[in-house]
Design a protein around this motif. Structure first.
Motif, PDB file in Angstrom:
ATOM      1  N   LEU A  88     -34.273   0.386 -14.065  1.00 13.24           N
ATOM      2  CA  LEU A  88     -33.836   1.695 -14.295  1.00 13.24           C
ATOM      3  C   LEU A  88     -33.399   2.004 -16.078  1.00 13.24           C
ATOM      4  N   SER A  89     -33.385   3.085 -16.221  1.00 18.18           N
ATOM      5  CA  SER A  89     -33.274   3.501 -17.734  1.00 18.18           C
ATOM      6  C   SER A  89     -31.476   3.480 -17.832  1.00 18.18           C
ATOM      7  N   PRO A  90     -31.058   3.639 -18.984  1.00 19.69           N
ATOM      8  CA  PRO A  90     -29.575   3.639 -19.359  1.00 19.69           C
ATOM      9  C   PRO A  90     -28.808   4.716 -18.538  1.00 19.69           C
ATOM     10  N   THR A  91     -29.618   5.875 -18.680  1.00 19.56           N
ATOM     11  CA  THR A  91     -29.046   7.262 -17.971  1.00 19.56           C
ATOM     12  C   THR A  91     -29.274   7.138 -16.452  1.00 19.56           C
ATOM     13  N   GLU A  92     -30.065   6.450 -16.031  1.00 21.86           N
ATOM     14  CA  GLU A  92     -30.315   6.278 -14.168  1.00 21.86           C
ATOM     15  C   GLU A  92     -29.322   5.256 -13.897  1.00 21.86           C
ATOM     16  N   CYS A  93     -29.086   4.297 -14.614  1.00 20.85           N
ATOM     17  CA  CYS A  93     -27.809   3.389 -14.449  1.00 20.85           C
ATOM     18  C   CYS A  93     -26.912   3.911 -14.188  1.00 20.85           C
ATOM     19  N   GLN A  94     -26.249   4.946 -14.950  1.00 21.29           N
ATOM     20  CA  GLN A  94     -25.104   5.749 -14.797  1.00 21.29           C
ATOM     21  C   GLN A  94     -24.827   6.245 -13.260  1.00 21.29           C
ATOM     22  N   LEU A  95     -26.019   6.578 -12.648  1.00 19.32           N
ATOM     23  CA  LEU A  95     -26.009   7.132 -11.307  1.00 19.32           C
ATOM     24  C   LEU A  95     -25.879   6.187 -10.219  1.00 19.32           C
ATOM     25  N   LEU A  96     -26.185   4.886 -10.617  1.00 17.75           N
ATOM     26  CA  LEU A  96     -25.969   3.791  -9.675  1.00 17.75           C
ATOM     27  C   LEU A  96     -24.774   3.027  -9.831  1.00 17.75           C
ATOM     28  N   HIS A  97     -24.112   2.821  -8.606  1.00 10.73           N
ATOM     29  CA  HIS A  97     -22.964   2.318  -8.275  1.00 10.73           C
ATOM     30  C   HIS A  97     -22.964   1.182  -7.181  1.00 10.73           C
ATOM     31  N   ILE A  98     -22.643  -0.027  -7.606  1.00 15.00           N
ATOM     32  CA  ILE A  98     -22.932  -1.285  -6.768  1.00 15.00           C
ATOM     33  C   ILE A  98     -21.519  -1.923  -6.682  1.00 15.00           C
ATOM     34  N   TYR A  99     -21.299  -1.962  -5.542  1.00 17.19           N
ATOM     35  CA  TYR A  99     -19.922  -2.668  -5.073  1.00 17.19           C
ATOM     36  C   TYR A  99     -19.994  -3.774  -4.163  1.00 17.19           C
ATOM     37  N   TYR A 100     -19.257  -4.973  -4.194  1.00 21.00           N
ATOM     38  CA  TYR A 100     -19.116  -5.963  -3.330  1.00 21.00           C
ATOM     39  C   TYR A 100     -17.819  -5.901  -2.490  1.00 21.00           C
ATOM     40  N   TYR A 101     -17.903  -6.005  -1.327  1.00 22.77           N
ATOM     41  CA  TYR A 101     -16.944  -5.711  -0.397  1.00 22.77           C
ATOM     42  C   TYR A 101     -15.637  -6.638  -0.832  1.00 22.77           C
ATOM     43  N   VAL A 102     -14.437  -6.097  -0.665  1.00 27.34           N
ATOM     44  CA  VAL A 102     -13.265  -6.433  -0.973  1.00 27.34           C
ATOM     45  C   VAL A 102     -12.183  -6.061   0.137  1.00 27.34           C
ATOM     46  N   GLY A 103     -11.699  -7.199   0.689  1.00 24.01           N
ATOM     47  CA  GLY A 103     -10.591  -6.909   1.954  1.00 24.01           C
ATOM     48  C   GLY A 103      -9.571  -5.976   1.599  1.00 24.01           C
ATOM     49  N   LYS A 104      -8.807  -5.443   2.280  1.00 26.55           N
ATOM     50  CA  LYS A 104      -7.794  -4.460   2.137  1.00 26.55           C
ATOM     51  C   LYS A 104      -6.454  -5.317   1.764  1.00 26.55           C
ATOM     52  N   ASP A 105      -6.402  -6.351   1.677  1.00 21.90           N
ATOM     53  CA  ASP A 105      -5.528  -7.260   1.326  1.00 21.90           C
ATOM     54  C   ASP A 105      -5.791  -8.006  -0.004  1.00 21.90           C
ATOM     55  N   GLN A 106      -7.080  -7.895  -0.603  1.00 17.94           N
ATOM     56  CA  GLN A 106      -7.490  -8.760  -1.509  1.00 17.94           C
ATOM     57  C   GLN A 106      -7.792  -7.744  -2.856  1.00 17.94           C
ATOM     58  N   ASP A 107      -7.754  -8.539  -3.894  1.00 19.24           N
ATOM     59  CA  ASP A 107      -8.151  -7.978  -5.182  1.00 19.24           C
ATOM     60  C   ASP A 107      -9.429  -8.537  -5.745  1.00 19.24           C
ATOM     61  N   HIS A 108     -10.461  -9.107  -4.942  1.00 20.73           N
ATOM     62  CA  HIS A 108     -11.848  -9.355  -5.777  1.00 20.73           C
ATOM     63  C   HIS A 108     -12.437  -9.806  -4.208  1.00 20.73           C
ATOM     64  N   PRO A 109     -13.964  -9.645  -4.709  1.00 19.76           N
ATOM     65  CA  PRO A 109     -14.834  -9.979  -3.554  1.00 19.76           C
ATOM     66  C   PRO A 109     -14.817 -11.695  -3.125  1.00 19.76           C
TER      67      PRO A 109
END
Length: 610
Positions: free
Chosen positions: A476-497
């Motif tokens: 991806l180009s830098p502009t296209e990367c701005q449209l991509l949002h990758i997240y790793y699951y974090v439990g409701k009681d936690q602050d990190h994957p």
């Protein structure tokens, strides 16, 4: 486009279930051969090839291939439906449903986004409220809280049936590979097997008023039964993401009612394949006509009341103290509203407990490695609410898009794509996401940190989530990367994957939402195994209201959006810039193969193998 061949398949008057209604002692497998066996099957068909958006006339043709009732599908939904229909050109049974039943309509009075056991609590309630029949199909089955909940429910169902002077027919099916599957993929299990230590279903003397039949299914070598669903009295159905085992997974279930139940029932018959002994009482009582006549006082389908907001459910749950529905200490409810209140009561604060501690307590309930909370406290109004009322004022368009799964073409959406899945590495999906981003579509996906790394890192399986994310970002180009949002699951009681190998907080939800109104939920992962080998069951619906409820539940019952965002390279990193504990890196093919084999051997050993 929808070919004339597909159009005729969908317009046919006979289906597997309608033929069995007239001849209930036939086997579904034989009916499939009679209806569709003469069609040539193309095992080299590639539905991933690009297709243009449908014209107005072609959309109308796709519309006429479904049974939408009073609902009106959107062009985006019809485009996706037409894409999934195209898989039937290669094999009319590739959708694992009779083509005339592929497109339908119904309601979603309940969505569950919660740990596995909470979903099975609902299934156990559905079972004990059954009056004539239960069809339950799943993948992995092992002794667990989930298994014990189902066992207790079957025993209670038998007791209630005896009080009514009735018998209830129960069909259960799971994936269990054995040498016998090489001869026949569908193995009828004897009581000595399904009551033994590895399955632990009730003994015949414990359920004297049930006619229980059990089949284990596996198509050697990689043909896994990965669908997870149940149908009760041909009135209600539940489509699940979870297996029957103990784990730390967050899961998702959609409870549906109305004509769509007939489609899921048809899938159950086709999956069962064998002659039903005894036949199902509902063989001539379709959901479109109300299903089996029963004495239940619970309102169903369009007689249900309007949906409640989650803050209202949270307040009701905090106002009461109800015992938790547990194995060996069951507390069944007479209706869905009672279930919701009881479940929320268990997630509410106990004396001297914060909302964060309450969520942590429940998430640790069947977790093999319990952990303390690390996340911030949960304010009032943002409590974890596992049972979500998602009823709509009118039926909504629905379709079964089962395995071979719907390949999102990614050329029809206009605004956004949201995905949550354990793994995202299927070879056809990555280029489709890249193409969507290059067209300016906003793409967000949630995956589980380290989910099944040992299996995914083996060459040919698609790679780990980290590897797939890095590969996607590089294209991806830098502009296209701005449209991509990758997240790793974090439990409701936690602050990190937390890496899945620690078995503390993982996520097994399978969900796709496009343009905020077309949603797909079910058993299919976005990985190589699900796309190419496993039998899956997914339901697609067209409703902004239901998709809003789904997304609210996703965000409200986890901290992924808040704490799980990946860095620019697609990897989650802590405040010091380091990947999370357990991160495997990007090994080469030889090292990946060695790590994969070592990890898979450990997995088998942990499950009692060798």
């Amino acid at each position: 486009m929808v070919s004339e061949h597909l159009f005729k398949l969908c317009q046919a008057t006979e289906t597997v279930s309608s033929v069995l209604a007239k001849n209930p002692t036939d086997s579904p497998g034989d009916v499939v051969k009679r209806l569709y066996g003469h069609h040539k099957r193309d095992f080299h068909y590639t539905p991933e090839k690009d297709r243009p958006a449908l014209s107005a006339l072609e959309l109308e043709k796709a519309f006429r291939c479904g049974r939408w009732g009073p609902s009106q599908p959107s062009p985006l939904f019809l485009q996706a439906f037409a894409d999934s229909l195209n898989c039937l050109d290669a094999d009319p049974m590739s959708g694992v449903v009779s083509p005339p039943l592929m497109g339908s309509h119904g309601t979603v009075p309940l969505t569950v986004i919660a740990p596995l056991a909470d979903i099975i609590r609902h299934c156990s309630n559905l079972i004990v409220r059954a009056e004539r029949e239960v069809f339950f199909i799943t993948c992995s089955w092992s002794p667990s809280v989930a298994q014990r909940l189902i066992k207790d429910a079957l025993i209670e169902l038998s007791r209630r049936a005896g009080e009514r002077g009735q018998r209830v027919v129960v069909k259960m099916m799971y994936d269990k590979a054995s040498a016998a599957n090489a001869i026949d993929a569908h193995q009828v299990e004897k009581p000595a097997t399904y009551t033994g230590k590895t399955i632990q279903l009730p003994k015949p003397e414990e359920i004297p008023n049930l006619d229980l039949e059990v089949i284990s299914f596996h198509k050697l070598v990689l043909g896994t039964l990965h669908a997870k669903f149940c149908v009760v009295d041909r009135k209600v159905a539940a489509v699940m993401s979870n297996n029957m085992e103990d784990n730390d997974n967050m899961e998702m279930m959609t409870h549906v009612e109305g004509p769509i139940v007939d489609s899921i029932y048809d899938t159950a018959l086709i999956t069962w394949n064998n002659r039903l002994n005894p036949p199902l009482p509902s063989h001539d009582a379709p959901a479109t006509e109300g299903g089996l006549p029963t004495s239940s006082q619970e309102p169903l389908y369009m007689d249900r009341g309007p949906a409640r907001e989650q803050h209202e459910i949270a307040a009701d749950g905090q106002a009461v103290r109800l015992p938790e529905h547990m194995p060996d200490d069951p507390h069944y409810d007479s209706n869905l509203e009672g279930e919701i209140t009881r479940m929320q009561s268990c997630y509410s604060m106990k004396p001297h407990e914060s909302r964060l501690q309450a969520a942590n307590r429940q998430l640790n309930l069947v977790c093999k490695n319990p952990i303390p909370p690390s996340g911030p406290d949960i304010p009032e109004g943002q409590e974890m609410t596992p049972y979500i009322t998602s009823m709509t004022p009118a039926p909504v368009p629905m379709a079964l898009v089962s395995r071979p799964p719907y390949r999102p073409r990614q050329h029809a959406q206009r605004r956004s794509v949201f995905i949550q899945t354990p793994d995202l590495n299927a070879a056809p999906l990555i280029p489709a996401l890249t193409a969507a981003l290059k067209r300016g579509i906003d793409v967000t996906y949630y995956v589980c940190f380290g989910y099944n790394d040992a299996g995914e890192i083996i060459p040919g399986q698609g790679g780990t989530n980290d590897q797939a994310a890095q590969g996607l970002v590089k294209d991806l180009s830098p502009t296209e990367c701005q449209l991509l949002h990758i997240y790793y699951y974090v439990g409701k009681d936690q602050d990190h994957p937390i890496h899945q190998s620690f078995k503390q907080r993982s996520c097994h939800i399978k969900l796709l939402i496009v343009d905020d109104h077309v949603g797909i939920q079910g058993s299919g992962n976005q990985d190589t195994q699900s796309w190419y080998h496993s039998q899956e069951l997914n339901i697609m619906l067209d409703s902004e209201e239901v998709c809003r409820k789904w997304r609210e539940g996703i965000e409200g019952n986890q901290n992924t959006r808040r704490f799980g965002g990946a860095a620019e390279d697609g990897i989650w990193r802590d405040k010091n810039g380091n990947p999370g504990e357990g991160y495997m890196g990007d090994p080469g093919k030889v090292e990946g193969l060695l790590k994969g084999i070592s990890g898979m051997m450990k997995k088998v050993k942990d499950k009692g193998g060798f």
